[in-house]
Design an enzyme around this catalytic site. Structure first.
Site, PDB file in Angstrom:
ATOM      1  N   GLU A  45     -22.413  -1.753  14.474  1.00 24.69           N
ATOM      2  CA  GLU A  45     -21.487  -0.677  14.850  1.00 24.69           C
ATOM      3  C   GLU A  45     -20.052  -1.172  15.023  1.00 24.69           C
ATOM      4  O   GLU A  45     -19.309  -0.674  15.868  1.00 24.69           O
ATOM      5  CB  GLU A  45     -21.975   0.025  16.126  1.00 24.69           C
ATOM      6  CG  GLU A  45     -23.331   0.670  15.967  1.00 24.69           C
ATOM      7  CD  GLU A  45     -23.867   1.309  17.247  1.00 24.69           C
ATOM      8  OE1 GLU A  45     -23.188   1.247  18.302  1.00 24.69           O
ATOM      9  OE2 GLU A  45     -24.965   1.878  17.195  1.00 24.69           O
ATOM     10  N   GLU A 139     -30.860   2.702  14.014  1.00 24.32           N
ATOM     11  CA  GLU A 139     -31.011   3.286  15.348  1.00 24.32           C
ATOM     12  C   GLU A 139     -31.016   4.784  15.173  1.00 24.32           C
ATOM     13  O   GLU A 139     -30.234   5.321  14.398  1.00 24.32           O
ATOM     14  CB  GLU A 139     -29.839   2.935  16.272  1.00 24.32           C
ATOM     15  CG  GLU A 139     -29.779   1.519  16.745  1.00 24.32           C
ATOM     16  CD  GLU A 139     -28.592   1.279  17.687  1.00 24.32           C
ATOM     17  OE1 GLU A 139     -28.118   2.242  18.339  1.00 24.32           O
ATOM     18  OE2 GLU A 139     -28.136   0.129  17.772  1.00 24.32           O
TER      19      GLU A 139
END
Length: 189
Positions: A45, A139
């Site tokens: 991320e 995720e």
């Protein structure tokens, strides 16, 4: 980094980064010695800016990713890793390069009980990597519906709900019926 973009190899920060990388590499080497392959999604991320490794932008991130990869693979000899680059929605500038990862992934948190295939992001990742990489949902909250994945040509190689941490209760965002249906689907391993 130095003004020219190179690493200041005499800095404390650089030495600390190398020490940390070597600690992680040694764990992978232990597993390598036992014949165990691993999936590794480092520096995830990054383009979100909420982790230190992404706060300075794409160029320093790519340099750090290359340093991590080169130290682990070329210096320490770690060869039992499947490398996962965790991309964001518009991350062409953050791409470390084809030779530095095997899988591209995204993190998507749909609302509870939303079993969409997330085909829009799947397609973006496919375009971003020119269809050359395995695509994973690294995720997620609720799991995607397998039928929708097939119908919308967005079959993720894997997905991983973020479980029950941080007050999210992510496993509970998929109904028991959906879990059962998905796990019993012949197309799911």
């Amino acid at each position: 980094l130095n003004a020219d973009g190179s690493w200041n190899t005499s800095s404390t920060l650089y030495r600390n980064i190398i020490t940390d990388i070597d600690v992680v590499a040694n764990y992978f080497l232990e597993l390598q010695k036992e014949g165990v392959a691993c999936i590794f999604r480092p520096l995830h991320e990054a383009s979100g800016g909420w982790f230190w490794w992404g706060r300075e932008g794409a160029v320093p991130f790519v340099k750090l990713y290359h340093l991590l990869f080169n130290e682990m693979v070329n210096v320490k000899g770690v060869h039992n890793i499947i490398w996962v680059w965790n991309a964001g929605e518009h991350d062409a500038d953050w791409n470390p390069g084809d030779e530095y990862y095997d899988v591209v992934s995204a993190d998507i948190y749909n609302p509870s009980y939303d079993y969409s295939s997330c085909y829009v992001m799947f397609d973006k990742l496919k375009v971003l990597t020119e269809g050359k990489k395995i695509i994973a949902l690294s995720e997620n909250g609720p799991i995607p519906d397998m039928g929708k994945e097939i119908d919308e040509d967005a079959v993720w190689s894997w997905w991983m709900p973020w479980y029950q941490t941080w007050g999210g209760g992510f496993v509970n965002q998929t109904s028991k019926e959906q879990w059962t249906k998905t796990m019993n689907d012949d197309r799911v391993i």
